[in-house]
Design a protein around this motif. Structure first.
Motif, PDB file in Angstrom:
ATOM      1  N   GLU A 134       2.506 -11.183   4.360  1.00  0.00           N
ATOM      2  CA  GLU A 134       3.875 -10.654   4.420  1.00  0.00           C
ATOM      3  C   GLU A 134       4.398 -10.294   3.032  1.00  0.00           C
ATOM      4  OE1 GLU A 134       6.810 -13.144   6.380  1.00  0.00           O
ATOM      5  OE2 GLU A 134       8.392 -11.734   5.766  1.00  0.00           O
ATOM      6  N   ILE A 135       3.889 -11.013   2.023  1.00  0.00           N
ATOM      7  CA  ILE A 135       4.317 -10.732   0.644  1.00  0.00           C
ATOM      8  C   ILE A 135       4.069  -9.262   0.290  1.00  0.00           C
ATOM      9  CG2 ILE A 135       3.794 -11.320  -1.802  1.00  0.00           C
ATOM     10  CD1 ILE A 135       5.071 -13.582  -0.104  1.00  0.00           C
ATOM     11  N   ILE A 136       2.928  -8.742   0.769  1.00  0.00           N
ATOM     12  CA  ILE A 136       2.548  -7.368   0.390  1.00  0.00           C
ATOM     13  C   ILE A 136       3.593  -6.386   0.914  1.00  0.00           C
ATOM     14  CG2 ILE A 136       0.696  -5.641   0.427  1.00  0.00           C
ATOM     15  CD1 ILE A 136      -1.213  -7.850   1.415  1.00  0.00           C
ATOM     16  N   VAL A 137       3.943  -6.545   2.180  1.00  0.00           N
ATOM     17  CA  VAL A 137       4.834  -5.558   2.785  1.00  0.00           C
ATOM     18  C   VAL A 137       6.259  -5.696   2.232  1.00  0.00           C
ATOM     19  CG1 VAL A 137       5.481  -6.831   4.895  1.00  0.00           C
ATOM     20  CG2 VAL A 137       5.231  -4.353   4.972  1.00  0.00           C
ATOM     21  N   GLN A 138       6.647  -6.930   1.921  1.00  0.00           N
ATOM     22  CA  GLN A 138       7.993  -7.113   1.347  1.00  0.00           C
ATOM     23  C   GLN A 138       8.044  -6.543  -0.082  1.00  0.00           C
ATOM     24  OE1 GLN A 138      10.243  -7.896   3.334  1.00  0.00           O
ATOM     25  NE2 GLN A 138       9.698  -9.594   4.696  1.00  0.00           N
ATOM     26  N   LEU A 139       6.938  -6.683  -0.815  1.00  0.00           N
ATOM     27  CA  LEU A 139       6.909  -6.127  -2.187  1.00  0.00           C
ATOM     28  C   LEU A 139       7.022  -4.603  -2.151  1.00  0.00           C
ATOM     29  CD1 LEU A 139       4.088  -8.172  -3.984  1.00  0.00           C
ATOM     30  CD2 LEU A 139       6.523  -8.132  -4.579  1.00  0.00           C
ATOM     31  N   ILE A 140       6.293  -3.979  -1.221  1.00  0.00           N
ATOM     32  CA  ILE A 140       6.339  -2.504  -1.134  1.00  0.00           C
ATOM     33  C   ILE A 140       7.782  -2.074  -0.853  1.00  0.00           C
ATOM     34  CG2 ILE A 140       5.569  -0.506   0.229  1.00  0.00           C
ATOM     35  CD1 ILE A 140       2.893  -2.145   0.643  1.00  0.00           C
ATOM     36  N   ASP A 141       8.409  -2.753   0.071  1.00  0.00           N
ATOM     37  CA  ASP A 141       9.796  -2.418   0.417  1.00  0.00           C
ATOM     38  C   ASP A 141      10.708  -2.592  -0.802  1.00  0.00           C
ATOM     39  OD1 ASP A 141      12.364  -2.265   1.628  1.00  0.00           O
ATOM     40  OD2 ASP A 141      11.449  -2.737   3.538  1.00  0.00           O
ATOM     41  N   LEU A 142      10.478  -3.697  -1.512  1.00  0.00           N
ATOM     42  CA  LEU A 142      11.308  -3.964  -2.699  1.00  0.00           C
ATOM     43  C   LEU A 142      11.179  -2.827  -3.715  1.00  0.00           C
ATOM     44  CD1 LEU A 142      12.938  -6.078  -4.508  1.00  0.00           C
ATOM     45  CD2 LEU A 142      10.695  -6.680  -5.433  1.00  0.00           C
ATOM     46  N   PHE A 143       9.926  -2.441  -4.003  1.00  0.00           N
ATOM     47  CA  PHE A 143       9.719  -1.415  -5.028  1.00  0.00           C
ATOM     48  C   PHE A 143      10.270  -0.058  -4.584  1.00  0.00           C
ATOM     49  CE2 PHE A 143       5.938  -4.228  -6.307  1.00  0.00           C
ATOM     50  CZ  PHE A 143       6.743  -4.991  -7.153  1.00  0.00           C
ATOM     51  N   VAL A 144      10.197   0.219  -3.280  1.00  0.00           N
ATOM     52  CA  VAL A 144      10.783   1.475  -2.788  1.00  0.00           C
ATOM     53  C   VAL A 144      12.305   1.413  -2.932  1.00  0.00           C
ATOM     54  CG1 VAL A 144      11.198   2.858  -0.700  1.00  0.00           C
ATOM     55  CG2 VAL A 144       8.876   2.122  -1.275  1.00  0.00           C
ATOM     56  N   SER A 145      12.889   0.251  -2.643  1.00  0.00           N
ATOM     57  CA  SER A 145      14.354   0.126  -2.771  1.00  0.00           C
ATOM     58  C   SER A 145      14.788   0.279  -4.235  1.00  0.00           C
ATOM     59  CB  SER A 145      14.834  -1.212  -2.208  1.00  0.00           C
ATOM     60  OG  SER A 145      14.467  -2.250  -3.095  1.00  0.00           O
ATOM     61  N   GLU A 146      13.841   0.021  -5.151  1.00  0.00           N
ATOM     62  CA  GLU A 146      14.152   0.185  -6.581  1.00  0.00           C
ATOM     63  C   GLU A 146      13.909   1.623  -7.069  1.00  0.00           C
ATOM     64  OE1 GLU A 146      13.171  -4.424  -7.891  1.00  0.00           O
ATOM     65  OE2 GLU A 146      11.761  -2.837  -8.397  1.00  0.00           O
ATOM     66  N   GLY A 147      13.475   2.496  -6.154  1.00  0.00           N
ATOM     67  CA  GLY A 147      13.375   3.907  -6.530  1.00  0.00           C
ATOM     68  C   GLY A 147      11.991   4.502  -6.505  1.00  0.00           C
ATOM     69  N   LEU A 148      10.947   3.715  -6.257  1.00  0.00           N
ATOM     70  CA  LEU A 148       9.601   4.308  -6.227  1.00  0.00           C
ATOM     71  C   LEU A 148       9.354   4.989  -4.885  1.00  0.00           C
ATOM     72  CD1 LEU A 148       7.294   1.569  -7.838  1.00  0.00           C
ATOM     73  CD2 LEU A 148       8.505   3.458  -8.933  1.00  0.00           C
ATOM     74  N   SER A 149       8.443   5.942  -4.895  1.00  0.00           N
ATOM     75  CA  SER A 149       8.012   6.538  -3.623  1.00  0.00           C
ATOM     76  C   SER A 149       7.123   5.510  -2.925  1.00  0.00           C
ATOM     77  CB  SER A 149       7.205   7.809  -3.877  1.00  0.00           C
ATOM     78  OG  SER A 149       5.958   7.453  -4.475  1.00  0.00           O
ATOM     79  N   THR A 150       6.835   5.755  -1.653  1.00  0.00           N
ATOM     80  CA  THR A 150       5.978   4.801  -0.922  1.00  0.00           C
ATOM     81  C   THR A 150       4.621   4.669  -1.599  1.00  0.00           C
ATOM     82  OG1 THR A 150       7.096   5.311   1.127  1.00  0.00           O
ATOM     83  CG2 THR A 150       4.911   4.349   1.325  1.00  0.00           C
ATOM     84  N   GLU A 151       4.051   5.834  -1.975  1.00  0.00           N
ATOM     85  CA  GLU A 151       2.720   5.780  -2.590  1.00  0.00           C
ATOM     86  C   GLU A 151       2.766   5.013  -3.916  1.00  0.00           C
ATOM     87  OE1 GLU A 151       0.622   9.578  -2.319  1.00  0.00           O
ATOM     88  OE2 GLU A 151      -0.567   8.896  -4.024  1.00  0.00           O
TER      89      GLU A 151
END
Ligand code: AGP
Length: 600
Positions: A125-142
């Motif tokens: 679950e850490i992986i998916v929450q981290l991706i969401d966090l980084f997207v919320s900070e402005g990164l694209s999904t990729e």
């Protein structure tokens, strides 16, 4: 452990994913789930238990052309619906399946996810929450996917959905196996080609630390830094019928019965036009260059390695050590000057063995992998490979792979011996042919083994397997077979070792399964049987023709003494099978186990 699938194309993905997961169930079966994505977003279905349980809760009315799925063997967090994959980020935007272990998940949680309410106990679950966090900070999904992957320590095969982009599956791999399958109007993702053979036989292998952007029309493989990689697909040479049970009630029984055929196939695959056994010259050279061979393996493959040591030492006259892969890292022996490592692994994916392979490659040593799976991690990363040609082995309990491993090891020993000018007093091709015929006789004697299982094992809580010399090694395998599928506590012992402690366990009626296939120790093992009988044991003696007595429960046909493990194991496989059946155990998917042990 764990299997993952993904589909993106024009068809409804649900059934393709569920069928794929059924084919991967051998990799883990404590819970399963799928996530499907259409214009309305992502819907997740997950359930504790088998794929059949998952199937019963999937809403048939949902139609979606994109989806991912997972069948789990729990590492972090108990088997439960909450811990089952796919996992979703708290915003609901990202959904992910993962096979592997994230070793630094706790550190990442503390460093990045303070204040994020996690829903499960998993490392995933850490992986998916981290991706969401980084997207919320402005990164694209990729970008967020890449950034997250660079933070992960451990093993992963990942497929990720983004609810805001239903035309892509994001994929990545490190240490855990993962393939991308290609179609005309679709593409798929799978831990094993077997899962998606229903739609394609064209696959592209992925390497560690690669990510892949999969759409229905394209597959873009890249390094973690974004450099494009081009790689040709290969055709998975699997026959759909190889992975079906056909009329058999269990894969294990089918695979036991396939052993004579596998023997004949191995002879054919390793024979040249002059009917001589042959292997790649560079493997023969590596054997001859070595001053000592180190066999590394786990479970059944380790037991095959013990027999292989006898072949290589007795036939090719090279000293051999056999080591359990999970122990080798801590207890590495003082290596010889010119070691050659032989990895034996049905799956070619066993993480414990791979860890040793990585280590000894770093030390600059050469490695040969003996495996059933071409293109598997251990095969790719070793210098040389010898294939088992046993066809897919699906039952968790290994049977045909064990005998195939022993046959290939005998060929390796014979070809090496001949290259060293050593005279052999037998013709291995003929002897293996005799073995194949003897295997058929044993496979036809199922009723007798069912009777033996009923007589000796139907109510017992424990059982002992004894033998001397090579029979001891087969006894170890017999005990492993019995315990893993029937849950009877079973142990294998060297006959002579019993009176040094174990004999204290013998009570009235304790079953002792004794192997007596070696002339030189026949009297001694029978003496050991007398000792346990005097203490109340219930003996089941399996002997070889020519060595039999009236007290024996079964007499196997005569084969070359060195090759007896190839046939003496079959009664033990069948007795274990029937014992498990009598106890109503799930023969093909025993509790707590998985076929491919991809975590250390
Ligand atoms: C045997 O029945 C087991 N499934 C297990 O011991 C297995 O042999 C072991 O996990 C090693 O697997 P491998 O041959 O794929 O490396």
């Amino acid at each position: 452990m764990c299997g993952i699938v993904g589909y993106i194309g024009n068809l409804d993905s649900k059934e393709i994913l569920l069928k794929g997961l059924e084919k991967l169930e051998y990799r883990g079966y404590d819970s399963a789930g799928i996530a499907v994505m259409n214009d309305n977003g992502v819907q997740v279905f997950k359930e504790k238990g088998r794929i059949a349980d998952l199937r019963s809760i999937v809403d048939e009315d949902v139609m979606a052309n994109t989806g991912i799925g997972h069948t789990r063997w729990a590492t972090h967090g108990v088997p439960s619906t909450v811990n089952a994959h796919p996992h979703q980020s708290n915003s609901g935007r990202f959904t992910l399946v993962h096979n592997g272990v994230i070793e630094n998940y706790d550190i990442l949680k503390r460093e990045y996810l303070q204040g994020v309410a996690l829903q499960s106990d998993t490392d995933t679950e850490i992986i998916v929450q981290l991706i969401d966090l980084f997207v919320s900070e402005g990164l694209s999904t990729e970008e967020a996917f890449r950034k997250t992957l660079t933070l992960l320590k451990g093993s992963y095969a990942i497929a990720l959905l983004d609810a805001e982009n239903n035309e892509t599956i994001f994929v990545a791999k490190n240490k855990s196996p993962l393939l991308v399958g290609l179609g005309e109007t679709f593409n798929v993702v799978a831990s094993d080609a077997m899962a998606m053979l229903q739609v394609t036989d064209q696959y592209v292998e992925l390497m560690d630390k690669e990510i892949v952007i999969v759409t229905k029309d394209a597959v873009q493989i890249q390094t973690l830094n974004g450099e494009a990689i081009s790689r040709d697909p290969y055709t998975a040479e699997l026959d759909a019928s190889d992975i079906e049970k056909g009329t058999y009630p269990h894969y294990m029984l089918k695979e036991i019965d396939e052993q004579p055929l596998v023997m004949r196939k191995i002879i054919q695959k390793y024979q040249n036009d002059q009917d001589e056994l042959t292997i790649d010259q560079e493997i023969v050279d590596a054997m001859n260059d070595a001053d000592r061979i180190y066999i590394i393996a786990a479970g059944t493959s380790y037991h095959a390695g013990l027999v292989g040591k006898q072949f290589i030492e007795k036939i090719a006259k090279i000293p051999v050590e056999v080591h359990i892969s999970s122990e080798f890292g801590y207890n590495m022996p003082l290596l010889s000057e010119k070691p050659l490592f032989i990895f034996i692994s049905q799956s070619g994916e066993t993480a414990d063995s791979r860890a040793v392979l990585v280590n000894i490659k770093e030390m600059g040593h050469k490695a040969l992998t003996i495996t059933n799976v071409p293109g598997s991690t251990l095969s790719r990363e070793a210098d040389y490979t010898l294939l088992l040609h046993a066809g897919p082995e699906i039952a968790v309990a290994s049977t045909k792979a064990y005998t195939a491993q022993i046959a290939v090891l005998s060929i390796l020993a014979e070809v090496t011996a001949k290259s060293r000018g050593l005279e052999l007093d037998f013709n291995l091709v003929q002897e293996l042919g005799i073995v194949a015929n003897a295997m058929e006789v044993l496979c036809d004697a199922k009723e007798e083994f069912e009777d033996i299982a009923r007589k000796f094992l139907s109510t017992t809580r424990n059982a002992f397997f004894i033998g001397r010399g090579i029979d001891f090694y087969v006894g170890l395998e017999g005990a492993l077979k019995l315990k893993e599928i029937s849950y009877i506590q079973a142990e294998g012992f060297a006959g002579g070792e019993l009176k040094h402690g174990t004999i204290a366990l013998i009570e009235n009626g304790t079953p002792i399964i004794a192997l007596a296939t070696q002339e030189s120790v026949n009297l001694s093992i029978r003496g050991n049987v007398k000792e346990v009988v005097a203490r109340g044991a219930n003996p089941c003696i399996i002997s070889m023709k020519g060595l039999e007595t009236e007290e024996d429960s079964f007499i196997i046909p005569e084969v070359n003494e060195l090759l007896t493990p190839l046939i003496s194991v079959i009664p033990l496989q069948l007795i274990s099978y029937f014992a498990a059946l009598h106890r109503e155990c799930d023969v093909d998917k025993p509790r707590n186990l998985a076929k491919s042990v991809t975590v250390e």
